[in-house]
Structure formats: C-alpha cells, structure tokens
Design an enzyme around this catalytic site. Sequence first.
Site: not given
Length: 318
Positions: A144, A195
């Site tokens: 991610s 992230h």
Amino acid sequence: MQRRQGRVSAGLLLLLYQISQVGLQNIPSVTLAVLVLNVFFFLNPLRPLHEACISVNEAFYRKNWQRLLLSPVHHVDDWHLYYNMISMLWKGIMLEKKLGSMWFAYIIAVFSVLTGIVYMLLEFMLVKILNDPSYEMSCAVGFSGVLFALKVLNNHYNPGRVSSVLGLPVSSKYACWVELVAIHVISPGTSFAGHLAGILVGLMYTMGPLKKIMEICAGGFSSFTDPDRPRNYYYSGYSGYYRYPDDQYRTPRNYYDYTGGLTEEEQLERAVLNSLNERDFGGATYNNERRPYGFWFPPEQHSEEEMRRQRLRRFWRQ
C-alpha cells in the site's frame, strides 16, 4: 518457504475474477508481473510475516535490510492482498501506458525500496519527538505504501480530475491526503506512517529531485525512454503493427525515408536547395521520373551547354 495451508480464500478468488474481467491481454506486462509476484508470495511466502515486515528495530538496528524487499510483496491476509492489487491493477494500466514499461518497472523498484526507507525515517522521528520507543518496534507489511506513491504520480499526470473518497467528490490534487486520513479512521490498525511515506516518495518524484536522480542513474541504459514522452499507441502483439486510439492498424513509419538521415539544420538547407532547383527546372523531373517525397539529392553538375539551356528557359518564361 512457508506455503499457506487451506483452501483458496475469497479475496484471492475475487481478485482473480476481477483480473479475468479486465482480460490479461489488456494488462500491461509490468503491471501483470507485479500482480503475479504478489499473488505468488501470498501463496508461497518467503518468510513468516513477523520476519518479512519492516521496522526501525529490525531493518536498521539489526541490519536486516532484506526486509526492504520482502515487506512490499507480503500481505497480512487475502483481503489485504485484494484491495492492494485491485488498486495496483487500475493505477498500473494507466501509468504503464503513460510512462512505458521499462520506466514503470524502474519506478516500482525504486519506490518499493524508498518507501521503506522513508517509513523508517518517519518512525524514527516519532520516537524522538514523542519519546516513545514503541515506534521503533512498529512493523509494516504490504504494497500500500508504493500504491500511495503511484497515486500521487497518477494525479500528477492526470490533473483536474475528481476522485470519490467514501462517496464524496474530492479534487485529485488532494485525494491522496483525504484517502490517507479516511483509511486511518476506518481501519485504525493500518500503518499511517507507511501510507504517508508513500505520499512523500510520490511528491519527491513529482515535485522534488527524485525523478532527475533516476534519469541520471538510468542515463547509461538505452532501453530507458523519456518518461514524459506522449504515448498514444501501444504494441498490439502482431508483428510490425501498432494500435492507435481509434483502433486502426498502421505500419510503423520509417522516418529515414522522409529525412534522408539528415539533421534538422541539414533538412532545412536541403529544402531550400530543392526549392531553388524546382524553380530552375520548372517543376520538371529528371529522366521523367517522379521524385520521392521528402529530401532528395540533386544530380551532379551539368555541362555548360545544359546550364545555358536552363538559363534560356528561365528567360523565355519571364
């Protein structure tokens, strides 16, 4: 190697179904390779998750640098894999066609390593700022972070679009930041720093020096092309043909036939000479042969008698 036991999970089945709906022939090679690689390591993990995840303590203090390569391609469960690979599927299709397969593969490799490094820097800063050693132990795994970096690139190359985050329209310029907060609110267990590291890596490429550094490092390899060169076609799989957006097939042009291998300055000079020669000969052709389109080369010097006749013809036309 530790193979996952049990039946194939629902998330993996749904991912394979989505890929089949898109069609393997419609997925660029590097994007497809990334999907296959992540699915393979999900079914056949090289290390258990606690030995593949990346943290300040494991990667930096214990010098387990291989975790920089292991952590992006290992996932917690099938749904973690599904959501990441669906995101990779759509981002990869758009970006790889825009940037070219070689450059896109280069970006994936650099972003995978650099995202882990930036993640560790962020966690180390939290340790110092908050005086909380637990951040050194925080371990992240999954693709991610790289996807957030690719999202920044996709928004950069497709400005002005509107994305939907939790059903709310958000300008693509701010979509990655809104999505960062939304994911952390919905799933508090996700790695906020991981992230955020992806977003920062993406900004380093689009607004910082990373792209220039990558271009310099790739300068010695002729297989890399200009990543910003427009690509309005892609190879169709049939030898010698290219497919354009209107789905017409055309043979690739050989521009040597049009330029004669001349530089731009030489082409301009030759065009002027050709224009003068056309005027001298009144548009006539040599030996009744039609001259090819492009840059042709006039014959050698004519005899004095021939030159005299040319001057007489020009005189009578005036």
